[in-house]
Write a protein that holds these residues in place. Structure first.
Motif, PDB file in Angstrom:
ATOM      1  N   GLU A  40      26.695  -8.189  12.156  1.00 32.05           N
ATOM      2  CA  GLU A  40      25.408  -8.644  12.658  1.00 32.05           C
ATOM      3  C   GLU A  40      24.670  -9.431  11.586  1.00 32.05           C
ATOM      4  N   PRO A  41      24.296 -10.682  11.897  1.00 33.76           N
ATOM      5  CA  PRO A  41      23.452 -11.411  10.958  1.00 33.76           C
ATOM      6  C   PRO A  41      22.159 -10.620  10.786  1.00 33.76           C
ATOM      7  N   SER A  42      21.661 -10.582   9.563  1.00 35.28           N
ATOM      8  CA  SER A  42      20.510  -9.743   9.247  1.00 35.28           C
ATOM      9  C   SER A  42      19.671 -10.394   8.168  1.00 35.28           C
ATOM     10  N   VAL A  43      18.548  -9.769   7.899  1.00 32.76           N
ATOM     11  CA  VAL A  43      17.686 -10.222   6.819  1.00 32.76           C
ATOM     12  C   VAL A  43      17.240  -8.990   6.034  1.00 32.76           C
ATOM     13  N   THR A  44      17.309  -9.079   4.719  1.00 32.64           N
ATOM     14  CA  THR A  44      16.816  -8.011   3.860  1.00 32.64           C
ATOM     15  C   THR A  44      15.443  -8.407   3.343  1.00 32.64           C
ATOM     16  N   LEU A  45      14.498  -7.483   3.483  1.00 30.61           N
ATOM     17  CA  LEU A  45      13.138  -7.678   2.994  1.00 30.61           C
ATOM     18  C   LEU A  45      13.003  -6.859   1.720  1.00 30.61           C
ATOM     19  N   GLU A  46      12.583  -7.493   0.649  1.00 33.21           N
ATOM     20  CA  GLU A  46      12.402  -6.792  -0.621  1.00 33.21           C
ATOM     21  C   GLU A  46      10.927  -6.831  -1.007  1.00 33.21           C
ATOM     22  N   PHE A  47      10.445  -5.696  -1.484  1.00 30.28           N
ATOM     23  CA  PHE A  47       9.049  -5.534  -1.860  1.00 30.28           C
ATOM     24  C   PHE A  47       8.967  -5.062  -3.304  1.00 30.28           C
ATOM     25  N   ILE A  48       7.910  -5.471  -3.993  1.00 30.61           N
ATOM     26  CA  ILE A  48       7.643  -4.988  -5.348  1.00 30.61           C
ATOM     27  C   ILE A  48       6.168  -4.620  -5.452  1.00 30.61           C
ATOM     28  N   GLN A  49       5.859  -3.907  -6.520  1.00 28.24           N
ATOM     29  CA  GLN A  49       4.459  -3.704  -6.889  1.00 28.24           C
ATOM     30  C   GLN A  49       4.071  -4.969  -7.651  1.00 28.24           C
ATOM     31  N   TYR A  50       3.302  -5.828  -7.013  1.00 24.42           N
ATOM     32  CA  TYR A  50       2.938  -7.106  -7.625  1.00 24.42           C
ATOM     33  C   TYR A  50       1.848  -6.849  -8.666  1.00 24.42           C
ATOM     34  N   PRO A  51       2.117  -7.081  -9.954  1.00 23.02           N
ATOM     35  CA  PRO A  51       1.167  -6.704 -11.009  1.00 23.02           C
ATOM     36  C   PRO A  51      -0.227  -7.332 -10.876  1.00 23.02           C
ATOM     37  N   LYS A  52      -0.322  -8.484 -10.272  1.00 21.71           N
ATOM     38  CA  LYS A  52      -1.624  -9.145 -10.116  1.00 21.71           C
ATOM     39  C   LYS A  52      -2.522  -8.398  -9.124  1.00 21.71           C
ATOM     40  N   PHE A  53      -1.903  -7.743  -8.118  1.00 22.84           N
ATOM     41  CA  PHE A  53      -2.657  -7.021  -7.083  1.00 22.84           C
ATOM     42  C   PHE A  53      -2.092  -5.603  -6.926  1.00 22.84           C
ATOM     43  N   PRO A  54      -2.233  -4.748  -7.944  1.00 21.26           N
ATOM     44  CA  PRO A  54      -1.622  -3.419  -7.866  1.00 21.26           C
ATOM     45  C   PRO A  54      -2.245  -2.546  -6.770  1.00 21.26           C
ATOM     46  N   VAL A  55      -1.396  -1.706  -6.185  1.00 23.80           N
ATOM     47  CA  VAL A  55      -1.787  -0.799  -5.110  1.00 23.80           C
ATOM     48  C   VAL A  55      -1.225   0.577  -5.457  1.00 23.80           C
ATOM     49  N   ALA A  56      -1.968   1.633  -5.153  1.00 24.65           N
ATOM     50  CA  ALA A  56      -1.455   2.982  -5.372  1.00 24.65           C
ATOM     51  C   ALA A  56      -0.146   3.148  -4.589  1.00 24.65           C
ATOM     52  N   GLU A  57       0.863   3.726  -5.225  1.00 23.86           N
ATOM     53  CA  GLU A  57       2.186   3.814  -4.604  1.00 23.86           C
ATOM     54  C   GLU A  57       2.196   4.489  -3.235  1.00 23.86           C
ATOM     55  N   PRO A  58       1.493   5.605  -3.027  1.00 28.86           N
ATOM     56  CA  PRO A  58       1.520   6.203  -1.682  1.00 28.86           C
ATOM     57  C   PRO A  58       1.001   5.243  -0.600  1.00 28.86           C
ATOM     58  N   LEU A  59      -0.044   4.490  -0.912  1.00 31.24           N
ATOM     59  CA  LEU A  59      -0.575   3.522   0.040  1.00 31.24           C
ATOM     60  C   LEU A  59       0.400   2.367   0.240  1.00 31.24           C
ATOM     61  N   LEU A  60       1.016   1.923  -0.838  1.00 29.00           N
ATOM     62  CA  LEU A  60       1.990   0.836  -0.756  1.00 29.00           C
ATOM     63  C   LEU A  60       3.166   1.249   0.134  1.00 29.00           C
ATOM     64  N   LYS A  61       3.679   2.459  -0.056  1.00 27.95           N
ATOM     65  CA  LYS A  61       4.773   2.968   0.779  1.00 27.95           C
ATOM     66  C   LYS A  61       4.349   3.030   2.244  1.00 27.95           C
ATOM     67  N   LYS A  62       3.169   3.562   2.488  1.00 30.01           N
ATOM     68  CA  LYS A  62       2.674   3.692   3.855  1.00 30.01           C
ATOM     69  C   LYS A  62       2.575   2.324   4.529  1.00 30.01           C
ATOM     70  N   ALA A  63       2.071   1.329   3.799  1.00 31.67           N
ATOM     71  CA  ALA A  63       1.937  -0.026   4.339  1.00 31.67           C
ATOM     72  C   ALA A  63       3.300  -0.644   4.632  1.00 31.67           C
ATOM     73  N   ILE A  64       4.264  -0.436   3.751  1.00 33.27           N
ATOM     74  CA  ILE A  64       5.614  -0.974   3.949  1.00 33.27           C
ATOM     75  C   ILE A  64       6.261  -0.323   5.171  1.00 33.27           C
ATOM     76  N   ILE A  65       6.175   0.986   5.262  1.00 31.12           N
ATOM     77  CA  ILE A  65       6.761   1.695   6.407  1.00 31.12           C
ATOM     78  C   ILE A  65       6.147   1.191   7.703  1.00 31.12           C
ATOM     79  N   HIS A  66       4.832   1.032   7.726  1.00 30.32           N
ATOM     80  CA  HIS A  66       4.182   0.573   8.950  1.00 30.32           C
ATOM     81  C   HIS A  66       4.595  -0.864   9.287  1.00 30.32           C
ATOM     82  N   LEU A  67       4.699  -1.721   8.288  1.00 30.21           N
ATOM     83  CA  LEU A  67       5.146  -3.095   8.521  1.00 30.21           C
ATOM     84  C   LEU A  67       6.533  -3.096   9.172  1.00 30.21           C
ATOM     85  N   ILE A  68       7.440  -2.286   8.653  1.00 35.16           N
ATOM     86  CA  ILE A  68       8.797  -2.240   9.207  1.00 35.16           C
ATOM     87  C   ILE A  68       8.781  -1.683  10.624  1.00 35.16           C
ATOM     88  N   GLU A  69       7.971  -0.662  10.883  1.00 30.01           N
ATOM     89  CA  GLU A  69       7.851  -0.129  12.243  1.00 30.01           C
ATOM     90  C   GLU A  69       7.375  -1.210  13.218  1.00 30.01           C
TER      91      GLU A  69
END
Length: 129
Positions: free
Chosen positions: A66-95
């Motif tokens: 199956e053709p697919s796309v991988t999405l990669e995320f980082i903690q962008y140093p210019k706009f840092p976010v608390a890790e629990p919030l960052l994880k929650k936002a990523i999970i919701h985006l994927i959902e």
């Protein structure tokens, strides 16, 4: 030159480009359009901006390709976010993307855990496991 440093945080998720279990292909332009829409929604809901690196790839499983796309995320140093919030936002985006693109199952790999999101226990009916 000024530099910004943050603790390393990475995550990745791979989403198939077949709509559901059909042979209908999701065009990368349509994928990006949905991604842009959902990035804006995440910013409104969580006040988190998610920069995403997209890489085209293929999922190969028991003869299924199956053709697919991988999405990669980082903690962008210019706009840092608390890790629990960052994880929650990523999970919701994927959902949200899973709903938009009619995906049954997607895995998100964080540095400390791997999460399988699935709408149903259904395995692709085209393959026999």
């Amino acid at each position: 030159m000024k530099s910004s440093v943050s603790k390393t945080f990475t995550a990745q998720a791979t989403i198939g480009l077949h709509k559901g279990y059909s042979d209908e292909i999701i065009l990368i332009s349509d994928f990006k359009k949905k991604l842009f829409e959902r990035q804006h929604q995440i910013k409104k809901e969580f006040d988190v901006v998610l920069s995403v690196k997209l890489t085209l790839c293929e999922i190969v499983f028991l003869g299924q390709e199956e053709p697919s796309v991988t999405l990669e995320f980082i903690q962008y140093p210019k706009f840092p976010v608390a890790e629990p919030l960052l994880k929650k936002a990523i999970i919701h985006l994927i959902e949200l993307l899973m709903e938009d693109l009619d995906q049954n199952r997607t895995v998100i790999v964080f540095q400390d855990e791997t999460i399988c999101l699935e709408k149903s226990n259904e395995i692709n009916p085209k393959i026999n496991i």
